[in-house]
Design an enzyme around this catalytic site. Structure first.
Site, PDB file in Angstrom:
ATOM      1  CB  THR A  27      -0.914   0.042   1.239  1.00 57.02           C
ATOM      2  OG1 THR A  27      -0.104   0.226   2.413  1.00 57.02           O
ATOM      3  CG2 THR A  27      -1.732  -1.225   1.387  1.00 57.02           C
ATOM      4  CG  MET A  56       1.444  -1.675   6.979  1.00 54.26           C
ATOM      5  SD  MET A  56       1.135  -2.116   8.711  1.00 54.26           S
ATOM      6  CE  MET A  56       0.338  -3.720   8.516  1.00 54.26           C
ATOM      7  CB  ILE A  83       8.134  -0.302   8.377  1.00 49.49           C
ATOM      8  CG1 ILE A  83       7.481  -0.865   9.660  1.00 49.49           C
ATOM      9  CG2 ILE A  83       8.137   1.223   8.379  1.00 49.49           C
ATOM     10  CD1 ILE A  83       5.999  -0.570   9.832  1.00 49.49           C
ATOM     11  CE  LYS A  84       5.735   1.039  -0.663  1.00 51.11           C
ATOM     12  NZ  LYS A  84       4.451   1.191  -1.349  1.00 51.11           N
ATOM     13  CB  VAL A  85      11.275   4.176   5.054  1.00 47.32           C
ATOM     14  CG1 VAL A  85      10.838   3.698   6.423  1.00 47.32           C
ATOM     15  CG2 VAL A  85      12.456   3.359   4.552  1.00 47.32           C
TER      16      VAL A  85
END
Ligand code: E4P
Length: 226
Positions: A27, A56, A83-85
């Site tokens: 997402t 996310m 975790i998307k950074v």
């Protein structure tokens, strides 16, 4: 070779999850916005469908802001949360800390060059997400970037960082991504559906069904061995 769906719309996922072919979901803030739900509601619903790898995305200008969002997501959703950074200096610092100090899976997104993928791998990313479609949109060959990152990771024996080909526009992008070394392709549901399609398959199924109807019913004695 894994398939992820690139969507935050729950029915997009629920309609396809029973194929048994979906390994994860990605997402981003735009997709969450389009879903019309809050991020947490959306992630929980995706988890309830049995998906255990959901990217996310966190936002913010500093490592601290990103880390605090990431830890809250990780506390709430556990190992289902990737975790998307973004691939910024602060994003890479956050990646480093989340992966080495907290053992959290990190997807470094918005990758447009091999140099960025190298830094993300060094920062301990589990996934790097090169954006194939957005490069193509800007007259740069997106698939060449997949190939380049794959070659570098092979030469350097990078094994823990996987290439997650993103920003996919069509089935050709999917095929070429896998061909040139992507471990995962995240795709819009429409592209996933189109992967099934071939006109000759449809024609062939039609012919087989027609002939099957025409097979004569055999009487039991016809089945006896001669
Ligand atoms: C996935 O991780 C990306 O956020 C997504 O593929 C971006 O796709 P787009 O370029 O179609 O917005």
């Amino acid at each position: 070779m894994k398939i992820f769906l690139d969507t935050a719309i729950i029915t997009d996922i629920s309609d396809r999850v029973d194929t048994g072919l979906i390994d994860g979901v990605t997402t981003n803030p735009t997709l969450i916005f389009k879903s019309g739900r809050s991020p947490e509601q959306t992630y929980q619903k995706i988890i309830d469908l049995g998906i255990s790898d959901i990217s996310m995305e966190v936002v913010g200008q500093t490592k601290g802001t990103m880390i605090s969002q990431a830890l809250a997501l990780s506390d709430r959703f556990g190992d289902d949360a990737t975790i998307k950074v973004p691939c910024t200096v602060e994003g890479l610092k956050a990646c480093q800390e989340l992966s080495s100090n907290h053992g959290i899976r990190v997807n470094v997104t918005l990758i447009f060059s091999a140099a960025q993928a190298i830094l993300a791998a060094k920062a301990g990313a589990s996934y790097v997400s090169p954006f194939v479609g957005r490069l193509n949109d800007n007259s740069i060959c997106g698939i060449s970037l997949i190939r380049e990152i794959n070659e570098i990771f092979k030469v350097q024996e990078v094994r823990t960082t996987k290439i997650l080909s993103a920003s996919i526009r069509n089935v050709r992008d999917v095929i070429q991504s896998y061909h040139f070394g992507a471990d995962i392709v995240t795709m819009p549901p429409k592209v996933f559906d189109e992967m099934y399609g071939h006109v000759l398959t449809d024609v062939g199924v039609g012919i087989f069904e027609k002939h099957w109807q025409e097979v004569p019913d055999l009487a039991p004695c016809d089945l006896d061995p001669v």
